[in-house]
Design an enzyme around this catalytic site. Structure first.
Site, PDB file in Angstrom:
ATOM      1  N   ASP A   1      44.987  19.485 -71.115  1.00  0.00           N
ATOM      2  CA  ASP A   1      44.760  18.238 -71.843  1.00  0.00           C
ATOM      3  C   ASP A   1      44.279  17.175 -70.846  1.00  0.00           C
ATOM      4  O   ASP A   1      44.785  17.054 -69.739  1.00  0.00           O
ATOM      5  CB  ASP A   1      46.051  17.784 -72.531  1.00  0.00           C
ATOM      6  CG  ASP A   1      45.794  16.731 -73.590  1.00  0.00           C
ATOM      7  OD1 ASP A   1      46.007  17.013 -74.775  1.00  0.00           O
ATOM      8  OD2 ASP A   1      45.361  15.607 -73.227  1.00  0.00           O
TER       9      ASP A   1
ATOM     10  N   HIS B   1      44.873  22.901 -82.936  1.00  0.00           N
ATOM     11  CA  HIS B   1      45.250  23.140 -81.536  1.00  0.00           C
ATOM     12  C   HIS B   1      46.754  23.028 -81.394  1.00  0.00           C
ATOM     13  O   HIS B   1      47.389  22.205 -82.045  1.00  0.00           O
ATOM     14  CB  HIS B   1      44.561  22.157 -80.587  1.00  0.00           C
ATOM     15  CG  HIS B   1      44.714  20.720 -80.982  1.00  0.00           C
ATOM     16  ND1 HIS B   1      43.955  20.147 -81.979  1.00  0.00           N
ATOM     17  CD2 HIS B   1      45.545  19.751 -80.534  1.00  0.00           C
ATOM     18  CE1 HIS B   1      44.299  18.879 -82.126  1.00  0.00           C
ATOM     19  NE2 HIS B   1      45.270  18.605 -81.274  1.00  0.00           N
TER      20      HIS B   1
ATOM     21  N   CYS C   1      31.866  19.254 -83.105  1.00  0.00           N
ATOM     22  CA  CYS C   1      33.321  19.276 -82.870  1.00  0.00           C
ATOM     23  C   CYS C   1      33.549  19.423 -81.377  1.00  0.00           C
ATOM     24  O   CYS C   1      33.063  20.380 -80.757  1.00  0.00           O
ATOM     25  CB  CYS C   1      33.962  20.439 -83.621  1.00  0.00           C
ATOM     26  SG  CYS C   1      35.655  20.784 -83.109  1.00  0.00           S
TER      27      CYS C   1
ATOM     28  N   HIS D   1      40.337  19.980 -85.070  1.00  0.00           N
ATOM     29  CA  HIS D   1      40.168  21.408 -84.770  1.00  0.00           C
ATOM     30  C   HIS D   1      41.571  21.860 -84.378  1.00  0.00           C
ATOM     31  O   HIS D   1      42.124  21.350 -83.384  1.00  0.00           O
ATOM     32  CB  HIS D   1      39.158  21.606 -83.632  1.00  0.00           C
ATOM     33  CG  HIS D   1      38.889  23.036 -83.258  1.00  0.00           C
ATOM     34  ND1 HIS D   1      37.611  23.559 -83.174  1.00  0.00           N
ATOM     35  CD2 HIS D   1      39.732  24.045 -82.911  1.00  0.00           C
ATOM     36  CE1 HIS D   1      37.667  24.832 -82.809  1.00  0.00           C
ATOM     37  NE2 HIS D   1      38.949  25.150 -82.635  1.00  0.00           N
TER      38      HIS D   1
HETATM   39  P1  AMP Z   1      46.027  15.576 -81.226  1.00  0.00           P
HETATM   40  O1  AMP Z   1      46.303  14.102 -81.123  1.00  0.00           O
HETATM   41  O2  AMP Z   1      47.223  16.402 -81.524  1.00  0.00           O
HETATM   42  O3  AMP Z   1      44.857  15.844 -82.143  1.00  0.00           O
HETATM   43  O4  AMP Z   1      45.622  16.026 -79.774  1.00  0.00           O
HETATM   44  C1  AMP Z   1      44.350  15.896 -79.250  1.00  0.00           C
HETATM   45  C2  AMP Z   1      44.477  16.035 -77.754  1.00  0.00           C
HETATM   46  O5  AMP Z   1      43.210  16.324 -77.233  1.00  0.00           O
HETATM   47  C3  AMP Z   1      44.985  14.782 -77.049  1.00  0.00           C
HETATM   48  O6  AMP Z   1      46.206  15.099 -76.347  1.00  0.00           O
HETATM   49  C4  AMP Z   1      43.849  14.432 -76.099  1.00  0.00           C
HETATM   50  O7  AMP Z   1      44.314  13.951 -74.860  1.00  0.00           O
HETATM   51  C5  AMP Z   1      43.120  15.759 -75.959  1.00  0.00           C
HETATM   52  N1  AMP Z   1      41.708  15.695 -75.650  1.00  0.00           N
HETATM   53  C6  AMP Z   1      40.759  14.978 -76.296  1.00  0.00           C
HETATM   54  N2  AMP Z   1      39.559  15.199 -75.746  1.00  0.00           N
HETATM   55  C7  AMP Z   1      39.742  16.086 -74.733  1.00  0.00           C
HETATM   56  C8  AMP Z   1      38.895  16.707 -73.780  1.00  0.00           C
HETATM   57  N3  AMP Z   1      37.583  16.472 -73.750  1.00  0.00           N
HETATM   58  N4  AMP Z   1      39.444  17.556 -72.877  1.00  0.00           N
HETATM   59  C9  AMP Z   1      40.766  17.812 -72.892  1.00  0.00           C
HETATM   60  N5  AMP Z   1      41.619  17.259 -73.764  1.00  0.00           N
HETATM   61  C10 AMP Z   1      41.125  16.401 -74.677  1.00  0.00           C
END
Ligand code: AMP
Length: 116
Positions: free
Chosen positions: A29, A100, A3, A98
């Site tokens: 993000d 968030h 994850c 996960h």
């Molecule tokens: P969601 O679409 O609500 O599941 O949000 C997932 C978020 O995680 C998105 O806004 C992505 O830009 C962010 N995200 C994915 N991978 C990473 C990462 N390695 N570091 C920081 N943010 C990430």
């Protein structure tokens, strides 16, 4: 556990950390939608609100809103305001399984946020 957010919380994948306590970890993000866009996660793997058990909520979620208050104060958006978004499941647009919370702010945000 394969994850990406568990790996970020464990320091195995780099992220721009903004906050950490016993239960929670927050980081910027990678694709911000506003001047401030931080993700707050529990360190324990919980896939989503829908998947969270009552026992997991009782054990892992105390301090969630206190963490948000600390983070928003730290980032200077507490007074101006901000938006919390918790995308949940496929129709909710959740892409990382996960739990968030997106903490979004730093400018006046429009409403409604989404369109067909
Ligand atoms: P969601 O679409 O609500 O599941 O949000 C997932 C978020 O995680 C998105 O806004 C992505 O830009 C962010 N995200 C994915 N991978 C990473 C990462 N390695 N570091 C920081 N943010 C990430």
């Amino acid at each position: 556990m394969n994850c990406i957010f568990c790996q970020i919380a464990a320091g195995e994948i780099p992220a721009q950390k903004v906050y950490e306590d016993d239960r929670f970890f927050a980081f910027h993000d990678v694709a911000p939608t506003a001047p401030v866009h931080v993700l707050l996660i529990p360190k324990t793997h919980i896939a989503s609100i829908a998947a969270m058990t009552d026992a997991e909520e009782a054990a892992e979620m105390p301090g969630f809103f206190a963490a948000i208050r600390t983070i928003t104060r730290q980032l200077g958006i507490e007074e101006g305001g901000y938006r919390l978004v918790v995308n949940t499941g496929a129709d909710g647009g959740q892409t990382v399984p996960h739990f968030h919370a997106h903490i979004i702010g730093g400018k006046a945000l429009g409403w409604p946020p989404f369109h067909d």
